[in-house]
Design an enzyme around this catalytic site. Sequence first.
Site, short mmCIF file in Angstrom:
data_model
loop_
_atom_site.label_atom_id
_atom_site.label_comp_id
_atom_site.label_asym_id
_atom_site.label_seq_id
_atom_site.Cartn_x
_atom_site.Cartn_y
_atom_site.Cartn_z
N GLU A 441 -3.14 0.91 5.99
CA GLU A 441 -4.19 0.04 6.57
C GLU A 441 -5.56 0.36 6.01
OE1 GLU A 441 -3.78 -2.55 7.95
OE2 GLU A 441 -1.66 -2.26 8.36
C1 LIG Z 1 4.77 4.30 4.59
C2 LIG Z 1 3.84 3.25 4.09
C3 LIG Z 1 3.79 2.03 4.73
C4 LIG Z 1 2.96 1.02 4.24
N1 LIG Z 1 2.98 -0.22 4.83
C5 LIG Z 1 2.35 -1.25 4.20
C6 LIG Z 1 2.54 -2.60 4.64
O1 LIG Z 1 3.23 -2.85 5.63
N2 LIG Z 1 1.94 -3.59 3.94
C7 LIG Z 1 1.18 -3.35 2.85
O2 LIG Z 1 0.68 -4.28 2.24
N3 LIG Z 1 0.96 -2.07 2.41
C8 LIG Z 1 1.54 -1.03 3.07
N4 LIG Z 1 1.35 0.25 2.63
C9 LIG Z 1 0.46 0.48 1.51
C10 LIG Z 1 -0.82 1.18 1.92
O3 LIG Z 1 -1.61 0.33 2.70
C11 LIG Z 1 -1.51 1.64 0.61
O4 LIG Z 1 -0.72 2.69 0.09
C12 LIG Z 1 -2.94 2.09 0.85
O5 LIG Z 1 -3.75 1.01 1.22
C13 LIG Z 1 -3.53 2.74 -0.40
O6 LIG Z 1 -3.27 1.99 -1.55
P1 LIG Z 1 -2.64 2.70 -2.83
O7 LIG Z 1 -1.44 3.47 -2.37
O8 LIG Z 1 -2.42 1.70 -3.88
O9 LIG Z 1 -3.70 3.75 -3.28
P2 LIG Z 1 -4.94 3.45 -4.26
O10 LIG Z 1 -5.58 2.18 -3.91
O11 LIG Z 1 -4.48 3.63 -5.64
O12 LIG Z 1 -5.92 4.65 -3.87
C14 LIG Z 1 -5.71 5.98 -4.33
C15 LIG Z 1 -6.85 6.86 -3.84
O13 LIG Z 1 -8.09 6.41 -4.39
C16 LIG Z 1 -9.01 6.09 -3.38
N5 LIG Z 1 -9.71 4.87 -3.79
C17 LIG Z 1 -9.18 3.75 -4.31
N6 LIG Z 1 -10.12 2.85 -4.54
C18 LIG Z 1 -11.28 3.37 -4.14
C19 LIG Z 1 -12.61 2.90 -4.09
N7 LIG Z 1 -12.95 1.68 -4.50
N8 LIG Z 1 -13.56 3.72 -3.60
C20 LIG Z 1 -13.25 4.96 -3.16
N9 LIG Z 1 -12.00 5.45 -3.18
C21 LIG Z 1 -11.03 4.66 -3.66
C22 LIG Z 1 -8.19 5.86 -2.13
O14 LIG Z 1 -8.93 6.14 -0.95
C23 LIG Z 1 -7.04 6.83 -2.32
O15 LIG Z 1 -7.40 8.10 -1.87
C24 LIG Z 1 2.15 1.27 3.13
C25 LIG Z 1 2.18 2.53 2.51
C26 LIG Z 1 3.03 3.49 2.96
C27 LIG Z 1 3.09 4.80 2.22
#
Ligand SMILES: Cc1cc2nc3c(=O)[nH]c(=O)nc-3n(C[C@H](O)[C@H](O)[C@H](O)COP(=O)(O)OP(=O)(O)OC[C@H]3O[C@@H](n4cnc5c(N)ncnc54)[C@H](O)[C@@H]3O)c2cc1C
Length: 590
Positions: A441
Amino acid sequence: MPTYRAPVDEVMFLLRDVLHVERYNNLPGFAEASPDIVEAVLAEAAKFCEDVLAPLNRVGDKEGCRRHPDGSVTTPPGFKNAYGKLVAGGWVGASAPAEFGGQGLPTVLTQAIREFLYSSNMAFAMYSSLALGAVAAIYSHGSAEQKARYLPKLISGEWAGTMNLTEPQCGTDLGQLRCRAAPQPDGSYKITGTKIFISAGEHDLTDNIIHLVLARIDGAPPGTKGISLFIVPKFLLNPDGAPGERNAVSCGSIEEKMGIHGNATCVMNYDGATGWLTGEKHRGLYAMFTMMNTARLSVGVQGLALSEVAYQNAVAYAKERLSGRAPGGAKFPQKPADPIIVHPDVRRMLMTMRAFNEAARALVLWTALKGDISRRSGDATEREAADDHMGLMTPVIKGVLTDQGFANTVAAQQIFGGHGYIAEHGMEQFVRDARISMIYEGTNGIQALDLVGRKLPKDGGRALQAFFAEVSGYIKEADAAMAPYVNPLGQALGELREATRWFAQNAPGNPDNAGAGASDYMQLFGLVALGYMWCRIVDAAKASSATAGVEDKLVTGRFFMERMLPATATHLARIKAGAESTMALPTDAF
Ligand SMILES: Cc1cc2nc3c(=O)[nH]c(=O)nc-3n(C[C@H](O)[C@H](O)[C@H](O)COP(=O)(O)OP(=O)(O)OC[C@H]3O[C@@H](n4cnc5c(N)ncnc54)[C@H](O)[C@@H]3O)c2cc1C
C-alpha cells in the site's frame, strides 16, 4: 500457541468516554448504533475472532495457499469454512451503504472490528479487506449499472475483490505501467499484461473475484496521466448477473514469502481479458486512490492489531517465566525466581507496547469517526474539515502504526527470549506477518513523502493548520492538573511546528531536504498525534465514573509522555541537519 482476547472494553471506553460517539446521533446509521447494540456487536465479533479465526492463524502460516496446475488456488484448511461464517455473520459489508445491501453501521465501529480480525488472523482478514477496497472504488467512481451489478455481492462477501497495480518493473512508480487496454466495439476493453504481488488474486473462498486493474488504453499518454481503471471479473456475468463464462485472467504462480502465508500473493496474467472502464478515462490513478486510501488506513490498523496480539502474549509470558530477582530484592520469594515482569528492562518493552496500542487505537477510531462525518454529515463545512483530517492522517496512520507495530512484535518476541525465536510460541509469526504492512500500500518512505510533499501544502496547508489549531486550543484550555501530560505535548507540538517551518524555508530551494527529513517528520507527527490522544484518554479516564483502570491509564499516559514522546527532539534535530551528509557521497562510493 498464542492466545487472543479482543479488547472490547477498551473500544467501548474510546467510543463512549473519549470520542463521545453519541454526539453524532444525527448522522445516518449512528442512532441505530446505540451503546447496547455497539457492545453486543463488538462482543459477537470478538467471539468469532477469538474462537474461529485465532486458532486458524497458525494453520494458515504452516499450510499456506496452494496453486494447482489448472491455476486454481486452495486456501489453508479451515479458511473456507471460516469465510462462510464471516459472510453469514454479515461482517464483510457491515458499514457499506444499505442501498447495496450493507448495514450502514458507522465505520468507527467496524474499524474496531477490523482490528480484532487482523489480530486474530491477518492473512484471513485480508481477503475481505480487499473486497471493501473494491467496494469503495466502485461506489465512488462506477456507473449506476456497475454499482448495481457488483456492489451487492462484494458487500455481502459472496464475491471477493482485488487491486492490481504492481507490475514487475514498477510498484511505486506507476508511471512505468505497461498493462494495455484495447477498446472493443461493444464498449468493453481487452486487458493484456502481467500484474505481480496481487493479494488474494486467486482463491477458493468465493464464487467470483472482481479484479480492479490499472492499465493504459492504447494511444494513451505516457506516465501516470495515461492510466485508467478497469473492472475485470474472474467470471463474466450472465445477463441475470450470475457468474458465467471464465474470463481470460489467471493466476500464473503464487509467491513464497516471509509471512501472511494464508493469503495468496499471486502473479496475475491478463491475456486479452474482458474489462470495463470505471471512472474517467486516464484518471485511473485518481480512482484507484479511493481504494488505496481505504486500504492504507486498514493497513495501519494491521500494525496496531499485530502489536496488540503480540503484547497480550508477551504479558502472559512475562508473568509466567521465572528468571532472576527484582533489582530491589525478591518480589516473589516463595518462588525459585521472580517472574520476568519485575525487571525494569522487560517492563520498558511492555509499557512501550501498551502505551502505543492504547493511543494508536484512539487515533484510528478518531480518524474513522472523521471518515463517517466526511461521508455522512449534511453540513458541507463539517464534511470538508473531516475530509482534510482523513487526508492528513492517512499516511501518518499507515506509516507510523506499521513501523511501531512491527517494532512492537519484535519487542514482544524479545520478551520470550529464545522461545520467541522458535516457532512453538507463535511470536516469530507475528514478526513475519507484521513486516509486510510497512511495505505494501505504498512503502512507509512513500507515505512520508506523501505527507510532506502533498498533504502539508494541500489547500494552502488548511488541514495541517486545523490540526495545529485543535491541539494548541486543547493545550490552552487544559486543566492545571493535566500539566504532566499537556506540557510535554506542548513542547512536542512546538517541535512539529518548527520542523514544518524548516521545510517551508529549506525544501523549496533543495527538495532533497524534504526527502531526507520526510520519514522523521512522519514519526514526529505521529508522536504528537499519539500524545494528543493520550491527553484525551487521560481526561476521559479522570472524568469517567469507573474506578477500575483509571490509575492504569494515568500511569501509562505518563510513561508515553516521559519515555516515548521525547523522541520528537531527535526527529527535529535530524530534519534540521538537512540532506547534505545523506546525499554527499557519489553513487560510485557505495
Ligand atoms: C505480500 C505482498 C502483497 C502485495 N499486495 C499487492 C496488491 O494486492 N496489489 C498490488 O498492486 N500490489 C501489491 N503489492 C505490491 C506492493 O504494493 C509493492 O511491493 C510496493 O508498493 C513497493 O513497490 P516495489 O516492490 O515495486 O518497490 P519499488 O517501487 O521498486 O521501491 C523500492 C524501494 O525504493 C523506494 N522508492 C521507490 N521510489 C521512490 C521514490 N520516488 N522516492 C523515494 N523512495 C522511493 C521504496 O520506498 C522502496 O524502499 C504487494 C506486495 C507484497 C510483497
